[in-house]
Write a protein that holds these residues in place. Structure first.
Motif, PDB file in Angstrom:
ATOM      1  N   ILE A 117      -0.980 -23.416 -25.284  1.00 15.42           N
ATOM      2  CA  ILE A 117       1.002 -23.780 -25.507  1.00 15.42           C
ATOM      3  C   ILE A 117       0.997 -23.081 -27.160  1.00 15.42           C
ATOM      4  CG2 ILE A 117       2.018 -25.010 -25.881  1.00 15.42           C
ATOM      5  CD1 ILE A 117       0.640 -26.573 -24.356  1.00 15.42           C
ATOM      6  N   GLY A 118       1.474 -21.948 -27.303  1.00 15.44           N
ATOM      7  CA  GLY A 118       1.698 -21.880 -28.548  1.00 15.44           C
ATOM      8  C   GLY A 118       3.170 -20.917 -29.402  1.00 15.44           C
ATOM      9  N   ASP A 119       3.738 -21.104 -30.741  1.00 14.25           N
ATOM     10  CA  ASP A 119       4.938 -20.614 -30.784  1.00 14.25           C
ATOM     11  C   ASP A 119       4.689 -19.421 -31.315  1.00 14.25           C
ATOM     12  OD1 ASP A 119       3.754 -21.430 -33.491  1.00 14.25           O
ATOM     13  OD2 ASP A 119       5.707 -22.513 -33.445  1.00 14.25           O
ATOM     14  N   VAL A 120       5.617 -18.406 -31.465  1.00 16.92           N
ATOM     15  CA  VAL A 120       6.091 -17.283 -32.096  1.00 16.92           C
ATOM     16  C   VAL A 120       7.221 -17.088 -32.912  1.00 16.92           C
ATOM     17  CG1 VAL A 120       7.115 -16.388 -29.636  1.00 16.92           C
ATOM     18  CG2 VAL A 120       6.357 -14.993 -31.380  1.00 16.92           C
ATOM     19  N   SER A 121       7.438 -16.489 -34.467  1.00 17.87           N
ATOM     20  CA  SER A 121       8.455 -16.084 -34.716  1.00 17.87           C
ATOM     21  C   SER A 121       8.652 -14.659 -34.741  1.00 17.87           C
ATOM     22  CB  SER A 121       8.317 -16.631 -36.382  1.00 17.87           C
ATOM     23  OG  SER A 121       8.037 -18.841 -36.477  1.00 17.87           O
ATOM     24  N   ILE A 122       9.701 -14.322 -34.649  1.00 21.00           N
ATOM     25  CA  ILE A 122      10.314 -13.270 -34.735  1.00 21.00           C
ATOM     26  C   ILE A 122      11.324 -12.559 -35.842  1.00 21.00           C
ATOM     27  CG2 ILE A 122      11.406 -11.004 -33.171  1.00 21.00           C
ATOM     28  CD1 ILE A 122      10.407 -12.760 -31.109  1.00 21.00           C
ATOM     29  N   VAL A 123      10.916 -11.505 -36.397  1.00 21.07           N
ATOM     30  CA  VAL A 123      11.774 -11.515 -37.660  1.00 21.07           C
ATOM     31  C   VAL A 123      11.793 -10.079 -37.345  1.00 21.07           C
ATOM     32  CG1 VAL A 123      10.603 -13.576 -39.396  1.00 21.07           C
ATOM     33  CG2 VAL A 123       9.757 -11.044 -39.414  1.00 21.07           C
ATOM     34  N   SER A 124      13.095  -9.492 -38.044  1.00 19.25           N
ATOM     35  CA  SER A 124      13.448  -7.859 -37.961  1.00 19.25           C
ATOM     36  C   SER A 124      12.203  -7.585 -39.381  1.00 19.25           C
ATOM     37  CB  SER A 124      14.704  -7.354 -38.629  1.00 19.25           C
ATOM     38  OG  SER A 124      15.076  -8.160 -37.656  1.00 19.25           O
ATOM     39  N   GLU A 125      11.727  -6.674 -38.679  1.00 21.74           N
ATOM     40  CA  GLU A 125      10.420  -6.271 -39.609  1.00 21.74           C
ATOM     41  C   GLU A 125      11.071  -6.260 -41.131  1.00 21.74           C
ATOM     42  OE1 GLU A 125       6.940  -2.844 -39.033  1.00 21.74           O
ATOM     43  OE2 GLU A 125       9.156  -2.261 -39.621  1.00 21.74           O
ATOM     44  N   GLY A 126      10.649  -6.154 -42.055  1.00 23.00           N
ATOM     45  CA  GLY A 126      10.827  -6.777 -43.771  1.00 23.00           C
ATOM     46  C   GLY A 126      11.764  -7.602 -44.291  1.00 23.00           C
ATOM     47  N   ASP A 127      11.575  -8.421 -42.994  1.00 24.35           N
ATOM     48  CA  ASP A 127      12.675  -9.616 -43.561  1.00 24.35           C
ATOM     49  C   ASP A 127      11.885 -10.873 -42.914  1.00 24.35           C
ATOM     50  OD1 ASP A 127      15.159 -10.524 -44.251  1.00 24.35           O
ATOM     51  OD2 ASP A 127      16.108 -10.035 -42.696  1.00 24.35           O
ATOM     52  N   THR A 128      12.109 -12.187 -43.722  1.00 22.55           N
ATOM     53  CA  THR A 128      11.565 -13.120 -43.491  1.00 22.55           C
ATOM     54  C   THR A 128      12.337 -14.579 -42.975  1.00 22.55           C
ATOM     55  OG1 THR A 128      12.351 -13.995 -45.662  1.00 22.55           O
ATOM     56  CG2 THR A 128      10.874 -13.171 -45.931  1.00 22.55           C
ATOM     57  N   ASP A 129      14.209 -13.553 -42.231  1.00 18.40           N
ATOM     58  CA  ASP A 129      14.308 -14.863 -41.591  1.00 18.40           C
ATOM     59  C   ASP A 129      14.691 -14.576 -40.810  1.00 18.40           C
ATOM     60  OD1 ASP A 129      15.434 -15.771 -44.329  1.00 18.40           O
ATOM     61  OD2 ASP A 129      17.708 -14.765 -44.215  1.00 18.40           O
ATOM     62  N   LEU A 130      13.734 -15.549 -39.213  1.00 16.11           N
ATOM     63  CA  LEU A 130      14.049 -15.369 -38.255  1.00 16.11           C
ATOM     64  C   LEU A 130      15.130 -14.591 -37.485  1.00 16.11           C
ATOM     65  CD1 LEU A 130      12.154 -19.119 -37.311  1.00 16.11           C
ATOM     66  CD2 LEU A 130      10.859 -16.692 -37.773  1.00 16.11           C
ATOM     67  N   VAL A 131      14.824 -14.262 -36.459  1.00 15.94           N
ATOM     68  CA  VAL A 131      15.473 -13.714 -35.544  1.00 15.94           C
ATOM     69  C   VAL A 131      15.526 -14.692 -34.154  1.00 15.94           C
ATOM     70  CG1 VAL A 131      16.254 -11.880 -36.836  1.00 15.94           C
ATOM     71  CG2 VAL A 131      14.355 -12.206 -34.967  1.00 15.94           C
ATOM     72  N   ALA A 132      14.455 -14.887 -34.237  1.00 17.88           N
ATOM     73  CA  ALA A 132      13.950 -15.785 -32.460  1.00 17.88           C
ATOM     74  C   ALA A 132      13.069 -16.361 -33.088  1.00 17.88           C
ATOM     75  CB  ALA A 132      14.316 -14.475 -31.894  1.00 17.88           C
ATOM     76  N   HIS A 133      12.768 -18.110 -32.743  1.00 16.91           N
ATOM     77  CA  HIS A 133      11.795 -18.700 -31.868  1.00 16.91           C
ATOM     78  C   HIS A 133      11.729 -18.526 -30.336  1.00 16.91           C
ATOM     79  CE1 HIS A 133       9.234 -22.743 -32.202  1.00 16.91           C
ATOM     80  NE2 HIS A 133       9.035 -22.082 -32.873  1.00 16.91           N
TER      81      HIS A 133
END
Length: 144
Positions: A117-133
């Motif tokens: 079980i794991g989690d993933v954080s997705i960001v637009s490259e060069g950004d730090t704000d999450l776009v999806a989790h």
């Protein structure tokens, strides 16, 4: 938090994925960028086929990256087991991603004999704000 000793590094993981899951790299250009004690970092280059109306990266594109990143993270811990499979994936889309590469940072929360079980954080490259989790569960085949 070191869940388990690493069994595959960036080079061996990318080579395995290219051999066993060629669409990972050849069709999408995806790549494992880093393997750490906590998880993996994967990058999916941007192309126009990933866009949905409104100029944003599509949800299925982000879901595919989340799933692939979990697969890579699990393999980095258990070794080259091609038949590890997704049993659950839950994703929350948090904001509109920019039309550029997206990066997934994957963390293993639990690694057992049969489930990971794991989690993933997705960001637009060069950004730090999450776009999806996402949270993802993988089934690990029994050892023979």
């Amino acid at each position: 938090m070191n869940i388990q000793t690493l069994k595959m590094d960036v080079v061996t993981l990318n080579a395995f994925l290219q051999r066993e899951f060629p669409q990972w790299n050849s069709e999408t250009g995806s790549q494992v960028m880093d393997v750490t004690a906590d998880g993996v970092i994967c990058r999916l280059p941007f192309n126009d086929s990933q866009l949905r109306p409104g100029g944003t990266v599509s949800g299925p594109t982000m879901m595919g990256l989340a799933d692939s990143a979990m697969y890579a993270a699990v393999l980095s811990r258990i070794g080259p087991v091609a038949l590890a499979v997704t049993t659950n994936l839950n994703i929350n889309f948090m904001r509109k991603p920019e039309p550029r590469a997206i990066v997934a940072t994957r963390r293993i929360l639990k690694l057992g004999k049969r489930l990971a079980i794991g989690d993933v954080s997705i960001v637009s490259e060069g950004d730090t704000d999450l776009v999806a989790h996402a949270t993802v569960t993988y089934s690990i085949p029994p050892q023979r």
